[in-house]
Design a protein around this motif. Structure first.
Motif, PDB file in Angstrom:
ATOM      1  N   ARG A   1      42.067  85.262  78.595  1.00  0.00           N
ATOM      2  CA  ARG A   1      42.928  85.156  77.412  1.00  0.00           C
ATOM      3  C   ARG A   1      42.707  86.362  76.500  1.00  0.00           C
ATOM      4  O   ARG A   1      41.692  87.030  76.587  1.00  0.00           O
ATOM      5  N   ARG A   2      43.673  86.566  75.631  1.00  0.00           N
ATOM      6  CA  ARG A   2      43.606  87.711  74.722  1.00  0.00           C
ATOM      7  C   ARG A   2      42.888  87.388  73.412  1.00  0.00           C
ATOM      8  O   ARG A   2      42.521  88.291  72.683  1.00  0.00           O
TER       9      ARG A   2
ATOM     10  N   GLU B   1      49.402  89.665  80.661  1.00  0.00           N
ATOM     11  CA  GLU B   1      48.908  88.321  80.353  1.00  0.00           C
ATOM     12  C   GLU B   1      48.225  87.719  81.588  1.00  0.00           C
ATOM     13  O   GLU B   1      48.749  87.791  82.695  1.00  0.00           O
TER      14      GLU B   1
ATOM     15  N   THR C   1      40.044  91.694  76.624  1.00  0.00           N
ATOM     16  CA  THR C   1      40.332  90.293  76.920  1.00  0.00           C
ATOM     17  C   THR C   1      39.048  89.474  77.007  1.00  0.00           C
ATOM     18  O   THR C   1      37.964  90.007  77.243  1.00  0.00           O
TER      19      THR C   1
END
Length: 167
Positions: free
Chosen positions: A164-165, A92, A99
């Motif tokens: 962010r994913r 993360e 990503t």
């Protein structure tokens, strides 16, 4: 060239089909789950177009079917060569395959890109190949990191603003 080596009876051959991706031994070609779904959808669309080609006049049908078959073979070869990798595999907050990363340049302009496989690149949608110089420079970076990227207009410094994913 002598006429002895030519044939006026040889029909025009269609352009050669582009082969699927060639992988070096041990090479893995990744695709995001969304990219994999898009390839499957493209294959399904081509199959539908091939079925619809049956309604074409007999003079047009063979060329259209051959073209659709070539395109479908390329997509099938690509599907066979890729490995699906979701962004969940990345820690993360770290720029990795799949990503979304937002960067800011020296002038304060921001850009958001998603690092994807070479089979799903679409610059207009912000999808950048994992092999692109900007992606290679950003891989493994986290928020606040600065990277220098060689561009045709010269070296640019980019600061990672967000990772962010999901979009």
């Amino acid at each position: 060239m002598s006429k002895a080596f030519t044939s006026e009876e040889t029909p025009d051959l269609a352009p050669p089909a582009r082969p699927g991706p060639r992988l070096a031994p041990g090479e893995v070609r990744y695709v995001t789950p969304e990219g994999h779904a898009a390839l499957r959808a493209e294959l399904s669309r081509l199959a539908g177009e091939r079925a619809a080609a049956a309604a074409l006049p007999a003079t047009e049908r063979p060329a259209r079917v051959a073209d659709l078959d070539r395109r479908a073979a390329l997509v099938e070869a690509t599907l066979a060569a890729v490995t699906v990798l979701a962004p969940d595999a990345a820690p993360e907050g770290t720029v990795a395959f799949g990503t979304w990363v937002t960067v800011e340049d020296e002038a304060g302009a921001t850009s958001t890109w998603r690092i994807v496989g070479p089979d799903e690149v679409d610059p207009r949608r912000g999808l950048v190949s994992v092999h692109a110089p900007v992606a290679r420079a950003l891989l493994g970076r986290t928020r606040g990191d600065e990277v220098e990227v060689e561009r045709p207009g010269g070296t640019r410094t980019l600061t990672v603003v967000d990772v962010r994913r999901t979009p």
